[in-house]
Design an enzyme around this catalytic site. Sequence first.
Site, PDB file in Angstrom:
ATOM      1  N   ASP A 127     -28.674  -2.950  -8.777  1.00  8.49           N
ATOM      2  CA  ASP A 127     -29.319  -3.939  -9.646  1.00  8.49           C
ATOM      3  C   ASP A 127     -28.199  -4.586 -10.434  1.00  8.49           C
ATOM      4  OD1 ASP A 127     -30.611  -5.294 -11.698  1.00  8.49           O
ATOM      5  OD2 ASP A 127     -32.111  -3.720 -12.023  1.00  8.49           O
ATOM      6  N   HIS A 144     -40.052  -9.806 -15.696  1.00  8.13           N
ATOM      7  CA  HIS A 144     -39.827 -10.294 -17.062  1.00  8.13           C
ATOM      8  C   HIS A 144     -39.290 -11.708 -16.995  1.00  8.13           C
ATOM      9  CE1 HIS A 144     -35.581  -9.470 -16.178  1.00  8.13           C
ATOM     10  NE2 HIS A 144     -35.983  -8.301 -15.693  1.00  8.13           N
ATOM     11  N   ARG A 150     -36.276  -0.436  -5.306  1.00  8.81           N
ATOM     12  CA  ARG A 150     -36.731  -1.626  -6.058  1.00  8.81           C
ATOM     13  C   ARG A 150     -36.205  -2.847  -5.307  1.00  8.81           C
ATOM     14  NH1 ARG A 150     -35.263  -0.218 -10.662  1.00  8.81           N
ATOM     15  NH2 ARG A 150     -33.270  -1.243 -11.037  1.00  8.81           N
ATOM     16  N   HIS A 178     -33.439 -10.003 -20.136  1.00  6.96           N
ATOM     17  CA  HIS A 178     -34.845  -9.889 -20.533  1.00  6.96           C
ATOM     18  C   HIS A 178     -35.042 -11.013 -21.529  1.00  6.96           C
ATOM     19  CE1 HIS A 178     -35.183  -5.344 -19.378  1.00  6.96           C
ATOM     20  NE2 HIS A 178     -34.936  -6.127 -18.360  1.00  6.96           N
ATOM     21  N   GLU A 228     -35.806  -6.827  -6.163  1.00  6.24           N
ATOM     22  CA  GLU A 228     -35.947  -7.747  -7.311  1.00  6.24           C
ATOM     23  C   GLU A 228     -35.396  -9.124  -6.974  1.00  6.24           C
ATOM     24  OE1 GLU A 228     -33.634  -6.663 -10.807  1.00  6.24           O
ATOM     25  OE2 GLU A 228     -34.954  -7.896 -12.062  1.00  6.24           O
ATOM     26  N   ASP A 280      -8.671   0.131 -32.556  1.00  4.61           N
ATOM     27  CA  ASP A 280      -8.393  -1.296 -32.702  1.00  4.61           C
ATOM     28  C   ASP A 280      -8.971  -2.135 -31.570  1.00  4.61           C
ATOM     29  OD1 ASP A 280      -7.037  -0.989 -35.039  1.00  4.61           O
ATOM     30  OD2 ASP A 280      -5.058  -0.847 -34.099  1.00  4.61           O
ATOM     31  N   GLU A 317     -40.024  -7.681  -9.436  1.00  5.84           N
ATOM     32  CA  GLU A 317     -39.259  -6.478  -9.110  1.00  5.84           C
ATOM     33  C   GLU A 317     -40.126  -5.227  -8.986  1.00  5.84           C
ATOM     34  OE1 GLU A 317     -36.702  -5.100 -12.371  1.00  5.84           O
ATOM     35  OE2 GLU A 317     -37.150  -6.973 -13.411  1.00  5.84           O
ATOM     36  N   HIS A 369     -32.446   3.159 -15.632  1.00  8.41           N
ATOM     37  CA  HIS A 369     -31.287   2.517 -16.262  1.00  8.41           C
ATOM     38  C   HIS A 369     -29.996   3.299 -15.991  1.00  8.41           C
ATOM     39  CE1 HIS A 369     -33.988   0.158 -19.294  1.00  8.41           C
ATOM     40  NE2 HIS A 369     -33.999  -0.341 -18.074  1.00  8.41           N
ATOM     41  N   HIS A 375     -42.715   0.760 -14.405  1.00 10.73           N
ATOM     42  CA  HIS A 375     -42.340  -0.420 -15.203  1.00 10.73           C
ATOM     43  C   HIS A 375     -43.206  -1.605 -14.798  1.00 10.73           C
ATOM     44  CE1 HIS A 375     -40.135  -1.938 -11.676  1.00 10.73           C
ATOM     45  NE2 HIS A 375     -39.514  -0.776 -11.581  1.00 10.73           N
ATOM     46  N   ASP A 423     -30.343 -11.636 -11.880  1.00 10.35           N
ATOM     47  CA  ASP A 423     -30.838 -10.255 -12.002  1.00 10.35           C
ATOM     48  C   ASP A 423     -31.495  -9.876 -10.674  1.00 10.35           C
ATOM     49  OD1 ASP A 423     -31.841  -7.826 -12.784  1.00 10.35           O
ATOM     50  OD2 ASP A 423     -33.362  -8.639 -14.149  1.00 10.35           O
ATOM     51  N   TYR A 464     -40.532   4.966  -7.069  1.00 10.59           N
ATOM     52  CA  TYR A 464     -39.507   5.971  -7.359  1.00 10.59           C
ATOM     53  C   TYR A 464     -40.176   7.342  -7.247  1.00 10.59           C
ATOM     54  CZ  TYR A 464     -38.085   1.619  -9.549  1.00 10.59           C
ATOM     55  OH  TYR A 464     -37.823   0.282  -9.785  1.00 10.59           O
TER      56      TYR A 464
HETATM   57  N1  GLY Z   1     -31.567  -5.342 -14.748  1.00  9.52           N
HETATM   58  C1  GLY Z   1     -32.585  -5.117 -15.678  1.00  9.52           C
HETATM   59  C2  GLY Z   1     -33.886  -5.367 -15.109  1.00  9.52           C
HETATM   60  O1  GLY Z   1     -34.039  -5.478 -13.923  1.00  9.52           O
HETATM   61  O2  GLY Z   1     -34.851  -5.513 -15.811  1.00  9.52           O
HETATM   62 MN    MN Z   2     -35.059  -7.386 -14.010  1.00 11.46          MN
HETATM   63 MN    MN Z   3     -32.568  -5.954 -12.526  1.00 14.47          MN
END
Ligand code: GLY
Ligand code: MN
Ligand code: MN
Length: 438
Positions: free
Chosen positions: A260, A354, A406, A361, A408, A40, A384, A243, A350, A271, A388
């Site tokens: 992050d 973005h 990273r 995103h 960012e 529920d 970012e 992720h 990556h 972000d 790694y």
């Molecule tokens: N937190 C997701 C990214 O950095 O794209």
């Molecule tokens: Mn990001």
């Molecule tokens: Mn991020």
Amino acid sequence: MLDKITAQEFSQRRATLMQQLDDNSAVVIQSAAMQKRNSDVDYLFRQDSTFFYFTGFNEPDALLLLKKVAGVVEYHLFCQPRDKEMEIWFGYRCGAAGVLENYQADFAYSSETIAEKMPQLLNGTAALYYSFGRENLTQQVQLWLTSMHKRSRQGVTAPVQLMQLDEISNEMRLIKSAAEQQMMRRASSISAQAQVKAMRETKVGVMEYQLDAHIQHHFAINGCAQAAYPSIVGGGNNACILHYIDNSQPLQDKQLVLIDSGAEYQYYAGDITRTFPVNGKYSPEQRALYEVVLKANLSCIEMIAPGTPWDKIHQRAVLIITTGLVELGLLQGDVDELIAAEAYREYFMHKLGHWLGMDVHDVGNYKVDGQWRELAAGMVMTVEPGIYVSPDNNQVEERWRGIGIRIEDDVLVTENGSEVMSREVPKEIAAIEALMAS
Ligand code: GLY
Ligand code: MN
Ligand code: MN
């Protein structure tokens, strides 16, 4: 200071959308629906971003119809009906009368009447715009059209052009208005302060999820009931999992921790990523790789200005990271050849960033007419870069393995250059070490 988007701006957005369409066009946008978590229990509701962008209406099971007839725009909104029993269990509903009064709709109906009313309301329109990616809506559109075709002998005429709404609505959302920029500054600022708080709370033995608890606490205390996405808090090797959201491990001496996280303020996302040492001091290897990522971050931000092609910034990051990896001995060979062979992808897999907005995103094409898009004032993007080194990478000396970094930031493109909205959290090594020692 403006603390939310005004009714006037929501109205202006609808007008701007409809100005771009021919007469006898209709636009349909569906709200989000409640999603079941288990038994529920439902997930917390989050309105669909495009639906909210054009309505400011925060209830599930709603549908927006905008119609342009003889140059006049009509605003129709379907919403959940008032229901005493349901409201006792699940909370207040605005209802059709409330929608007319509070959301500027010209016409409002119960969402229980959508199937019956939509074929009537669409009668005579030539073009129908909606989001093709919404499977549920696409099925409903087919049902409405079928129902209309069946009544063609009674003079009913169905739309003959089905158009992808996203092409127009996404472009609108990509360029942030002055009010949206204010919301995003706030989201970034709260996210930055939360990172500072996490740095202060970090010590050996703290669980990754406990750092996230400090972050979520800071978000909520500052008016952000929900985060923009689940935080990534990765100590040691976990920083190499892009992720990673388990956040279940204790932080250990000599590790870095990568956080992050982003607050959502009035439907706009922050972000931010920072990577810092659990014991407050970067080791020589951590420092060396960090300096490369920081150089890429700073150099890419410097390029951000109207007219810069999107991909050029990514290429700058690739060049700096590849050069740095060669200098440190993690890659061997000629930098240009390594870039051509995409050797850096083992360490930087990556893209540089973005679009950022109501979705973390965010919407908006990255290419226009086959060419990488040029930045324009009002766009917001993340920068970012990362490196790694997999814990399983046997090509490099052991001392490098398991380091994930990273950095960012959230960057607004301005008329003359850029504004780093996430600047309240330090990223220089000396500043981070000083903060953690204080
Ligand atoms: N937190 C997701 C990214 O950095 O794209
Ligand atoms: Mn990001
Ligand atoms: Mn991020």
